[in-house]
Design an enzyme around this catalytic site. Sequence first.
Site, PDB file in Angstrom:
ATOM      1  N   ASP B 285       0.769  -0.993  -0.008  1.00 38.99           N
ATOM      2  CA  ASP B 285       0.233  -0.068   0.818  1.00 38.99           C
ATOM      3  C   ASP B 285       1.176   1.084   0.061  1.00 38.99           C
ATOM      4  O   ASP B 285       0.928   2.478  -0.587  1.00 38.99           O
ATOM      5  CB  ASP B 285      -1.005  -0.171   1.231  1.00 38.99           C
ATOM      6  CG  ASP B 285      -1.768  -0.508   1.186  1.00 38.99           C
ATOM      7  OD1 ASP B 285      -2.492  -0.843   0.516  1.00 38.99           O
ATOM      8  OD2 ASP B 285      -2.987  -1.383   2.435  1.00 38.99           O
ATOM      9  N   MET B 421      -4.710   1.989  -5.037  1.00 40.33           N
ATOM     10  CA  MET B 421      -4.753   1.018  -5.879  1.00 40.33           C
ATOM     11  C   MET B 421      -5.872   1.339  -6.869  1.00 40.33           C
ATOM     12  O   MET B 421      -5.732   1.505  -7.384  1.00 40.33           O
ATOM     13  CB  MET B 421      -5.198   0.251  -5.366  1.00 40.33           C
ATOM     14  CG  MET B 421      -3.947  -0.619  -4.755  1.00 40.33           C
ATOM     15  SD  MET B 421      -3.064  -0.735  -6.147  1.00 40.33           S
ATOM     16  CE  MET B 421      -3.251  -2.353  -7.332  1.00 40.33           C
TER      17      MET B 421
END
Lengths: 430, 499
Positions: B285, B421
Site C-alpha cells: 500500500d 490502488m
Amino acid sequence: MCTETLKFECETGNYHTFCPISCVAWLYQKISDSFFLVIGTKTCGYFLQNALGVMIFAEPRYAMAELEEGDISAQLHDFDELKRLCFQIHQDRNPSVIVWIGTCTTEIIKMDLEGMAPKIEQMIGCPIIVARANGLDYAFTQGEDTVLAAIAHRCPEKKQITAQQDLVLFGSLPNIVAEQLTTELANQGIHVSGWLPEARYEELPELGPGVYVCGVHPFLSRTATTLMRRRKCQLIGAPFPIGPDGTRAWIEKICHVFQIQPQNLEQRENYIWQSLQPYISLIQGRSVFFMGDNLLEICLARFLVRCGMIVYEIGIPYMDKRFQASELKLLEKTCQQMNVPMPRIVEKPDNYNQVQRIRALQPDLVITGLAHSNPLEARGITTKWSVEFTFAQIHGFTNARDILELVTRPLRRNNHLKDLGWSQLVASQT
Amino acid sequence: MKLAYWMYAGPAHIGTLRVASSFKNVHAIMHAPLGDDYFNVMRSMLERERDFTPVTASIVDRYVLARGSQEKVVENITRKNQEQKPDLIVLTPTCTSSILQEDLQNFISRAQGGPEDADILLADVNHYRVNEFQAADRTLEQILRFYVKSNLPKTEKPSANIIGIFTLGFHHQHDCREIFRLLKDLNIQINLIIPEGCAVTDLNKLTQAWINIVPYREIGLMAAKFLEKEFQMPYISTTPMGLVDTASWITKICQKTNCQSNYKKYIDHQTRFVSQAAWFSRSIDCQNLTGKKALVFGDATHAAGITKILVREMGINVSCAGTYCQHDGDWFREQVQGFCDQVLITDDHTRVGNMIAEIEPAAIFGTQMERHVGKRLDIPCGVISAPIHIQNFPLSYRPFLGYEGANQIADLVYNSFTLGMEDHLLEIFGGHDVKTVITKNLSTDQNLIWDPSAIDELQKIPGFVRNRIKRNTEKFARSQKTDLITLEVMYAAKEALAN
C-alpha cells in the site's frame, strides 16, 4: 386577573455576549455590494474568524485593518494607512460602499474615523461610512443599529411629495423575510416604499419629512432616533413582528397610522396559532429563563407567554423603554391575559448571579449564550442557544413556526432521551 | 496597519487564559470590553467542557474610561475570592486594556486580601508583540516562578513531569494518555502533569521529578528552561512523533534517568510488532505513495514532525514544509533541512494558498485553513495542527504521539492520498465520473468564458485531473489576456504546459 406591572432591575453588567462587530457577518451578506473593514486588533479578528466559522473561507466581503504597535503609538500615520488599505480594497473588490467599523481600540486611541472618511472617500471615489460598533458602548445586535444609523445619513432626500403616504421599514432581514413582510402589508393596501437597508447600497430608500418609518427589530433605537431627529421622518412605534401576536399588532399599528381598517388579520392570526398547536402543547405551562444577550428577549418572552409559558426572568443588555414602549405594553397585557406573573426584567445582568437564580428556580428552559449552554446542560438544565434567534428567520406570520422549532428542540430532545437516566453529567458538587 | 482576513495564532490573552483555565481552581479575570470573553464560548463548545469556564471579564466601558477601572477590578477580585475561593487569580490584560496603561499591578496589591484569599498575579505579556503561543509559554513560566521555590528531594524511583498539556490544544488529552502509557511501560512515574488538571498548590512538588518532558515546543519550553536553570532539572524537548523520534525520545529519557530496563529491546519490540506503522511503511500500500508530492503546514512541532514522518518513514516527497510560528523559524528550518524541497515561514494564509495552487501536491497536511484551500482546489487534506474546528476534538482515542500516534498518523496519511490502488485503476480506466464541470478555483476572476465546444472537451477529461486542467487552461488564458476559452486555447494551453 393579575394586576401587577413590569419590574425593572439593573445588575453589574458582567455578562456574556457577542461583540457588536459581529454585525458584519449578516450585514455584508445583506448588502451585497458593500465591503466591511473592521479597524481593530488581533482580538477582534480572532473573534470574527471563530464566531463566523466557515464563512471566512468563502472570500468574504469583509476584512480586518489590523492595528499594529506602530499604529497604537502613532508612529504610523493612520490617515495614510487607511487610505492605502481602502485603495487596495477598492481596486480588488470594487464595492459600492466601504463601511468602517470602529472598535474599542480606535475609541481609546481616539482615531478620528469620522474626520478621515470624507477625505479618503473623495480620493478613491467610493462612499465610506463610519459605524462605531465597539464593545465599550454596545452589545451584539446593537452593532447593526450603529451601522444602520450611519447609513441613514446617506439615504437620498425625498424630493417630491407623492399622493401616497411613504413607509420605509428599517432593520436588516434576509431578502425573503423582507419580501414576506412587504406582502403582508400590501395585503392591507399599504405600500412599502423601501427598506433600510436594501439588498444593494445603491438602492437605499428616499427619506425626509412626511416619510413614515417603522422598525422590525427591537435593538434599533439609535437608528430610530436618527431617522426622527436627523431625517425628520415620523416613527411608528409598534410591537415587533415576531410571533403571530406581534406580527398582527405590528400590522394593526401601521394600519391605524394610515387610517386603514385591517382586513382578515384576526383570521390570519388564528390560523397561524392553530398550525402551531403541536409545538404549543409541548411548552404549555413550562418555565423559561432568558439570560439575555441579543435584545430580542422582550418580544420573544412576550410570544412565549402567549404560547402558555411562564417567564421567570428576562435578562437584556440594554432596555430602551421608549423605543420598546409598545412591545413592553403588549408584554404586560399578554401576561395579564394569560394570567401569569410578570417576569422581572434585568438590564445589564450578572451571569454569575443569574446562574445562582437558575439553580434555585430550576426553569424548564434557559435561553442563553454558548458560554453557559454546555455547563448548564451538564447540570441537568435544558438550554437553547440564544444566538440562533439572531440568525434564524423569525419575523412575520410565516416564520413563527421557526421560533417554536428552536424553542422546543431541546425539549423534544429531552423527550427522546428521558428514560436513560443520565441527565446529570457532572460529578456531584455540594 | 495590515489588511487581514485570517490568522493562524490567536491574540496573547487567549494564551494566558488557556494556561490559567487549565489549572485546577485558578480563576482568570480579564480586563476587557464587553464581548472579549469569547474564550469561554470556544472552551465550552470546542472542548465540550462540562464546567463553567473559570474566566470572568471585568468590563471596560465608558464609565471605566472616564473613572479608571481600579474600583471595578479590585471589586471583581474580592468578589471572586468570596464566590469561588480560588487558589490563584490571574489578572489578564487584553489589547484594549493594555493601551489604557493603567497600573494594574497596583490594583492587585490593593486587592490582595488575607492569607486565606487567593494569590493574585498579573499576566505579564505584551499584546502587540507576542501571540497566543508565546503568551501561554510566558504565563506558564510566570506561574511556576511564583510557586516553585525550593528543591525537594527526588522521588525514589525515576519520575518525570509533563509540561505543556492544555485546554484547547490539538489532541493534547490523547497525547497525554499515550505519553503516560509509554512512561509506565518504562517504569517511570509521572510526578505532575501541568497545567491541565493540576492545582497550583501542588506546584512545589515539581522539583521532586528527575526530568521534565516538554512534548510541544510552542508552550512549555520557557518553563522547562527555568526549572533547569534554577533547580538543575534536565528536560527533554524532543517530540515523540513518528517511530524514529519516539525511539530517540525514549532513548533520551532512559539515558537521563539511568533507566535500568532494556529500553532498546522495548523500542524494537514496539516498533516492529506492537505498532502497525513500521509494517505499513513496508507494505505494498505504502509503496504506491512513494515519491508522491505533499505540502505540510502547521505549528512548528507538528509541521516538523509530520514532514519527517512523511519523508523518512513513508518515502513521500514533501515539496514544501512550512510553519506559522515565525518566532521559531530558525529551529524549524534546521529540523526540516534535507527533508523538503523548500521551506515556507509565514503567517499569511494567502501565501500558503498560493503555494499550494502552484505546487499542486497530491495531498496537503495542514490546519483547517489548508483543508479549505484543498477543498477549493480538490486536493485532499489531513489536519495536523491548530487552528482547528470542533471536528478536531474527537471523542475517541486519537493521539498523535507515541506508538499509537504513529498508527493514527499512518491512517491519516493513507486516507488523505487518493487511495493508492484506486488511483491507479482510475488512471488505467480513465475515471468513473464524467458528469459536470466544477468551477472551484482560487481566483476571484470569474470573467473567463468557456466556449461550449471547449466545455465538451473538458467533460471528456477524467474527473480526477479535470480540475487541474481547467485551472491550468484558465491560468494560460489569463496570461494570454484572452477571456474566451475555445478549443484552440485549450490545446495551446496543453502545448504550453508540455514545453
